[in-house]
Design a protein around this motif. Sequence first.
Motif, mmCIF file in Angstrom:
data_model
loop_
_atom_site.group_PDB
_atom_site.id
_atom_site.type_symbol
_atom_site.label_atom_id
_atom_site.label_comp_id
_atom_site.label_asym_id
_atom_site.label_seq_id
_atom_site.Cartn_x
_atom_site.Cartn_y
_atom_site.Cartn_z
ATOM 1 N N SER A 1 4.612 -0.027 -8.749
ATOM 2 C CA SER A 1 5.125 -0.735 -10.340
ATOM 3 C C SER A 1 4.536 -2.072 -10.189
ATOM 4 O O SER A 1 5.285 -2.827 -11.196
ATOM 5 N N GLY A 2 3.866 -2.408 -9.104
ATOM 6 C CA GLY A 2 3.367 -3.690 -9.576
ATOM 7 C C GLY A 2 2.216 -3.948 -8.984
ATOM 8 O O GLY A 2 1.263 -5.017 -9.201
ATOM 9 N N LYS A 3 1.319 -3.147 -8.483
ATOM 10 C CA LYS A 3 -0.415 -2.684 -8.284
ATOM 11 C C LYS A 3 -0.385 -1.465 -7.464
ATOM 12 O O LYS A 3 0.618 -0.647 -6.669
ATOM 13 N N THR A 4 -1.604 -0.934 -7.187
ATOM 14 C CA THR A 4 -2.608 0.342 -7.107
ATOM 15 C C THR A 4 -3.044 0.341 -5.409
ATOM 16 O O THR A 4 -4.378 -1.448 -6.107
ATOM 17 N N SER A 5 -3.534 0.950 -4.803
ATOM 18 C CA SER A 5 -4.107 0.145 -3.420
ATOM 19 C C SER A 5 -4.875 1.495 -2.952
ATOM 20 O O SER A 5 -6.220 1.034 -1.876
ATOM 21 N N GLY A 6 -4.917 2.540 -3.404
ATOM 22 C CA GLY A 6 -5.867 4.110 -3.513
ATOM 23 C C GLY A 6 -6.034 4.318 -2.111
ATOM 24 O O GLY A 6 -4.369 4.866 -2.182
ATOM 25 N N GLY A 7 -6.150 4.689 -1.039
ATOM 26 C CA GLY A 7 -5.492 5.914 -0.202
ATOM 27 C C GLY A 7 -6.721 7.244 -0.370
ATOM 28 O O GLY A 7 -7.433 7.669 -1.621
ATOM 29 N N THR A 8 -6.258 8.137 -0.201
ATOM 30 C CA THR A 8 -7.432 9.542 -0.019
ATOM 31 C C THR A 8 -5.976 10.430 -0.975
ATOM 32 O O THR A 8 -7.074 10.710 -1.713
ATOM 33 N N LEU A 9 -4.965 9.911 -0.967
ATOM 34 C CA LEU A 9 -4.217 10.990 -1.465
ATOM 35 C C LEU A 9 -4.011 12.006 -1.661
ATOM 36 O O LEU A 9 -3.969 13.072 -2.628
ATOM 37 N N ASN A 10 -4.069 12.881 -0.353
ATOM 38 C CA ASN A 10 -4.873 14.110 -0.267
ATOM 39 C C ASN A 10 -3.446 14.664 0.712
ATOM 40 O O ASN A 10 -3.889 15.865 1.645
ATOM 41 N N HIS A 11 -2.137 14.210 0.940
ATOM 42 C CA HIS A 11 -1.533 14.515 1.819
ATOM 43 C C HIS A 11 -0.887 16.424 1.722
ATOM 44 O O HIS A 11 -0.697 16.304 0.538
ATOM 45 N N PRO A 12 -0.728 17.388 2.242
ATOM 46 C CA PRO A 12 -0.684 18.328 2.087
ATOM 47 C C PRO A 12 0.233 18.917 1.631
ATOM 48 O O PRO A 12 0.905 20.144 0.811
ATOM 49 N N ALA A 13 1.334 17.776 1.600
ATOM 50 C CA ALA A 13 2.874 18.376 1.478
ATOM 51 C C ALA A 13 2.963 18.013 -0.180
ATOM 52 O O ALA A 13 3.796 18.649 -0.731
ATOM 53 N N MET A 14 1.722 17.173 -0.814
ATOM 54 C CA MET A 14 2.273 16.558 -2.265
ATOM 55 C C MET A 14 1.586 17.736 -3.215
ATOM 56 O O MET A 14 0.484 18.558 -2.580
#
Length: 738
Positions: free
Chosen positions: A383-396
Amino acid sequence: MKPSSFVRVFTLTLAVLMTTTLAHDALALSLTRGPYLQIGTPHGVIVRWRSDVASNSRVRVGTSPTNLTLTFDDAASTTEHIVQVSGLDPQTKYYYAIGSTTQTLSGGDSNTYFHTAPTTGTQQPTRIWVIGDAGTGNSNQAAVYNAYRNFTGTNPTHLWLQLGDNAYNDGTDAEFQSKMFNMYPDMLRQSVTWPTLGNHDGHSADSATQTGPYYQIFSLPRNAEAGGVASGTEAYYSFDYGNIHFIVLDSYDSSRSVGGPMLSWLESDLQASGADWNIAYWHHPPYSKGSHDSDSDTAMTQMRQNVLPILENYGVDLVLTGHSHSYERSKFIDGHYGSSSTFSDATHVVQSGSGRTDGTGAYTKTGVGVAHAGAVYAVAGSSGKTSGGTLNHPAMYISLNELGSMVLDVNGLTLDAKFLNNNGTVRDYFTMTKEGGTPPQLANVSGLVWQDTDADGIRETGESFLQGIEVRLYSDADTLVATQITNSSGAYQFSSVAAGNYYAQFFAGARTLSPQDQGGSDSVDSDANPADGKTAVFGASAGSSVANIDAGMYLAGGEPQTAQLQDGLNGYAGTADTYVASGKAGTHYGTSTAVLADGSDGSNGRLVGLMAWDVSSIPSTATVTNATVTLQVSNASAGTYNLYAADTAWTEGGATWNGVDPLNNQGTLIGTFQPSSTGRHTVQLNGAGISLVQGWVSGSAANNGFMIVDDGSSDGVDLRSSEYGTQAQRPKLTVNYQ
């Protein structure tokens, strides 16, 4: 000295001291923070604000901005004002004003209000705004906020959840001021906010002692003031709203250990909850592959291993967190407490699919509070910034590196969730429903209140509608269900009430209710009994819309009227505003989105603002009884600014310093204000100002508007102009007349 002389001297000295003290209080008091709302319940709310000098505290409350009949005082002298408002009706919109016992600082207008919560346990439509890691104070935060305000429109925000890191970088008082209070002035004065502590907030706060800016700024329910089980601390707590139970944990600065104080309280609280929905939130997510990794972060791992088994054993429905600067939404899962490599769809997904009603269908739970029936885990830390990451958690189910916030709508046994990005686009959505309970059978009740000029009880062509009339809906067992206030079209509506038998009651105030049930048409008659304002009992069946529950009213001696003149409001387009600069004496600024005033603005010299409104919509025969000017301050000033009648004609597109000659064309002083904080300021015009407006209306005085002139201050003020993009922030002249 003779005793009598001593008495005279002492009395004189005391009188001087008292007079000096009272004069200081009257002149010096101004608002520097707020107002903002805390601990909302069905029967009350805490109203807080900060003033520049110490004074006592007063909150005035009522069901219309001009009828604040309830008064709540605190005699203690303080700059941090905390006033408990109590004894109110549930699910009702109240307006309020704040200040001291001798001075009103803010409110008493259509923008300053709150809604009391519905009776605990009842199923009422509820809108919830969720933000995480918002406190950057930059354009990202503003864009997310504006996207939500545009999305929700006139729909009220009943609850506002802040998921931590509410003020970067260290949660100092100054950072909270610039990155929360200055960012959300309207939301803070209208909706109760319920925060949790983030690690950045915790840099300057201590949960063990409940000290530091975070704990000083927020009033939170340590003693179960809003439902649930008392935690004994503001670090973690719970509260109820209608049929929803919220659990707020401290994942940063309190023990996360099994058997520790927080988790022991958590189990007790969940055992006691009988709500249809249980929603938990804290800062550190149990599942994330965003800017933080839940496999390696200690706090994230411990919350997953220690907290989730307790929540899931008591049938938690939704868990909200921040910390990772992304949006991640899990599948409908249960029973996963290990690292991401151990997650298995076959083992941990309770119901596959998107959870979307227009896709694979909503997530469905078998009942209320059923253990291990599935939950959704959402990370909303962008809600104030984005910072990336792999964004690949299998629970998601979905992961997005986008700015945004979440919007939750709970209606009975249905929960709809959306992720709204900073451009106002819904980028994810899902629905959760519950079986095993009886969904509410809902109906709508609506009607009109009109000005019955001839007092015959029949609404006729040409008779206008009445705004601000209180209407209450009761069950046939005399139980208050809800309260509404009529809008500018005289209309009210009770949406999504349970099917049943009801009656309405109308409150006429100084007016008189018209005769009941006259004529042969229910669509134009008055249904209220003049003796008590109550209608006959009527039935509202499931799925029905009961309309034409109406009331006519009249007032002997002429009906009070109000004109609100603001560009864009009800089609009005008659504002002229600009400013002139002594350092650029031949330049005009008619297209600027700001109006400036300043005693010394560098090469621009002295700045003087100009404003005027076309008042031709008010009958020339009207008697003006009051007038106020509402200004939106975008850059605050420590100075005092005076409003003077303009004694020369000017136009928005042609006004220059040379043409207006403002220092030699100042007329009567009509008002004064101190724009010491950003946000909306309402200036009450004095007697001369009201007389001036009367002259504009009747045509006896030239309508040259007024000037905004500094009182010697070189600390300039910036105001929104009529060209500003947001209609509600443009200058407004409000005229009361008969």
